[in-house]
Write a protein that holds these residues in place. Sequence first.
Motif, short mmCIF file in Angstrom:
data_model
loop_
_atom_site.label_atom_id
_atom_site.label_comp_id
_atom_site.label_asym_id
_atom_site.label_seq_id
_atom_site.Cartn_x
_atom_site.Cartn_y
_atom_site.Cartn_z
N ASP A 43 11.73 8.15 7.43
CA ASP A 43 11.93 7.49 6.14
C ASP A 43 10.64 6.78 5.74
OD1 ASP A 43 11.81 5.28 7.75
OD2 ASP A 43 13.92 4.74 7.58
N TRP A 44 10.66 6.13 4.55
CA TRP A 44 9.42 5.52 4.07
C TRP A 44 8.96 4.39 4.98
CZ3 TRP A 44 6.06 7.77 1.29
CH2 TRP A 44 6.45 8.71 0.34
N ALA A 45 9.92 3.62 5.53
CA ALA A 45 9.53 2.48 6.37
C ALA A 45 8.79 2.97 7.62
CB ALA A 45 10.76 1.67 6.76
N SER A 46 9.28 4.02 8.27
CA SER A 46 8.60 4.51 9.48
C SER A 46 7.27 5.14 9.12
CB SER A 46 9.43 5.56 10.21
OG SER A 46 10.77 5.31 10.11
N SER A 47 7.23 5.83 7.98
CA SER A 47 5.96 6.47 7.57
C SER A 47 4.90 5.40 7.31
CB SER A 47 6.18 7.32 6.32
OG SER A 47 7.20 8.26 6.53
N GLU A 48 5.37 4.30 6.72
CA GLU A 48 4.46 3.18 6.42
C GLU A 48 3.91 2.58 7.73
OE1 GLU A 48 5.57 0.32 3.12
OE2 GLU A 48 6.03 -0.87 4.87
N SER A 49 4.81 2.35 8.68
CA SER A 49 4.37 1.78 9.97
C SER A 49 3.38 2.71 10.66
CB SER A 49 5.55 1.56 10.91
OG SER A 49 6.46 0.70 10.31
N HIS A 102 0.85 -1.20 0.00
CA HIS A 102 0.00 0.00 0.00
C HIS A 102 0.88 1.24 0.00
CE1 HIS A 102 0.90 1.01 4.21
NE2 HIS A 102 0.81 -0.29 4.47
N PHE A 103 0.25 2.41 -0.14
CA PHE A 103 0.98 3.68 -0.11
C PHE A 103 0.87 4.30 1.29
CE2 PHE A 103 -0.24 3.13 -4.58
CZ PHE A 103 1.02 3.29 -5.18
N SER A 104 1.72 5.28 1.53
CA SER A 104 1.69 6.00 2.81
C SER A 104 2.13 7.43 2.55
CB SER A 104 2.69 5.42 3.81
OG SER A 104 2.72 4.03 3.74
N PRO A 105 1.59 8.41 3.30
CA PRO A 105 2.15 9.77 3.19
C PRO A 105 3.51 9.76 3.87
CG PRO A 105 0.07 9.73 4.46
CD PRO A 105 0.50 8.31 4.29
N ARG A 106 4.44 10.55 3.36
CA ARG A 106 5.77 10.59 3.96
C ARG A 106 5.79 11.61 5.10
NH1 ARG A 106 11.19 9.82 1.83
NH2 ARG A 106 12.57 10.17 3.59
N LEU A 107 6.10 11.15 6.31
CA LEU A 107 6.11 12.05 7.45
C LEU A 107 7.42 12.82 7.52
CD1 LEU A 107 4.51 9.67 10.12
CD2 LEU A 107 3.39 11.20 8.50
N PRO A 108 7.37 14.11 7.89
CA PRO A 108 8.60 14.90 7.94
C PRO A 108 9.64 14.26 8.87
CG PRO A 108 6.68 16.28 8.33
CD PRO A 108 6.19 14.87 8.28
N GLY A 109 10.86 14.15 8.40
CA GLY A 109 11.95 13.60 9.23
C GLY A 109 11.92 12.09 9.35
#
Length: 357
Positions: free
Chosen positions: A87-93, A78-85
């Motif tokens: 990376d993609w893995a943490s934003s996904e979690s 799935h997709f996830s918005p990218r949270l400031p600061g």
Amino acid sequence: MGSLDKLNDSIKDAWDRAAELSKDNKTVVKKEFDEYAKSYSTDAGAGIIERSKTTELVDTFYNLVTDIYEWGWGQSFHFSPRLPGKDWASSESAHEARLAALLKLGPGKKCLDVGCGVGGPMRTIASTSGAHVTGITINDYQVERGVYHNKRLGLESLCQPTQGNFLKMPFESEVFDAAYAIEATCHANKLEEVYGEVFRVLKPGSYFASYEWVATKDYDPSNPEHVRIMDEINFGNGLPEMRTYKEAEAAGKHVGFELVNSIDIATASPVAGPWYGRLKWLRDSHLISVNRVLVNIVSALHIAPNGMYDVHEMLVKVSLSLVQGGESGVFSPMHLLLFKKPEGEVEKQKSKRADKV
Ligand SMILES: C=C(CC[C@@H](C)[C@H]1CC[C@H]2C3=CC[C@H]4[C@H](C)[C@@H](O)CC[C@]4(C)[C@H]3CC[C@]12C)C(C)C
Ligand SMILES: C[S@@+](CC[C@H](N)C(=O)[O-])C[C@H]1O[C@@H](n2cnc3c(N)ncnc32)[C@H](O)[C@@H]1O
């Protein structure tokens, strides 16, 4: 490390992953891909021709793409918005864990993952909340991969993927305390059919949260460019058609749910980066081109099954359409709907008593 060394390392890493891909994948065949491609209408806005075959076709779609997804994206499909600061893995979690919080999950709760893929989200949600998660997917191979990852990570006691059709679930009525779906119900011919089944298996008073693929309020069905983008998204992702978020809200209410919240996560945060940023980054950093070359080589050497090249090309093309859908604002893969199954008489009395205390 110099930039040439870095490039060398990423090519070696991509090659190792390509070798893994060709080793594992037994199912990608040209015949399956050709049959899949033929099942879509060439008429604008028409989608899958024979809707009675959608579920079978979706199963074929995941036979074709599951290894490539795991190889080039990870275990969460799935997709996830990218949270400031972050990376993609943490934003996904974080995107996954939001559901655990919304559904008030905790140890002892039994939750259903509707369309669980190879279980990336299930593992995040079970391990952050302590709840038990049962997943359902139409695709046998995904169950195999899910079980493999759960064992590897010591999560078998909390995570249980099962093969089955979410339009006719192999579960008794009113057995789950909560349910969620991440970018999965979009595969159903009619949302009412899958929502109806979720409603049946949930205990009264419990919640269902879904990240839905939708046409946004900016989508104009009389605009040929918008229709083209949606047609390409439908074809490259195994969808029968695209729904508007209003249709999704109405479908939930139609089967008996109360709508608690409806919000497009794609545009909700003024600080998060766009959900399609990772696809753009893969394209701009030429990783998609590197993957393309690798798939071409393993195909030419007959290491990969015949047909994998075509499947990969379909994904290259749809990655562009998805970015166009995101940039134009006509498409969102994460319209969050939170539904509640109304309480039965017993639950109503219980919550009245709790309110008094
Ligand atoms: C929810 C669904 C899937 C969403 C995404 C997980 C996938 C949608 C498009 C996929 C990809 C596109 C390009 C691929 C690239 C060409 C390849 O080299 C590596 C894999 C890709 C990045 C691939 C990864 C998964 C997607 C982003 C749908 C099916 C409802
Ligand atoms: C894009 S994947 C998302 C997987 C998972 N939610 C995730 O985020 O990683 C969609 C999932 O829906 C499942 N699916 C689609 N149609 C289904 C059906 N009729 N019955 C059960 N699962 C289905 C697919 O098998 C796949 O696992």
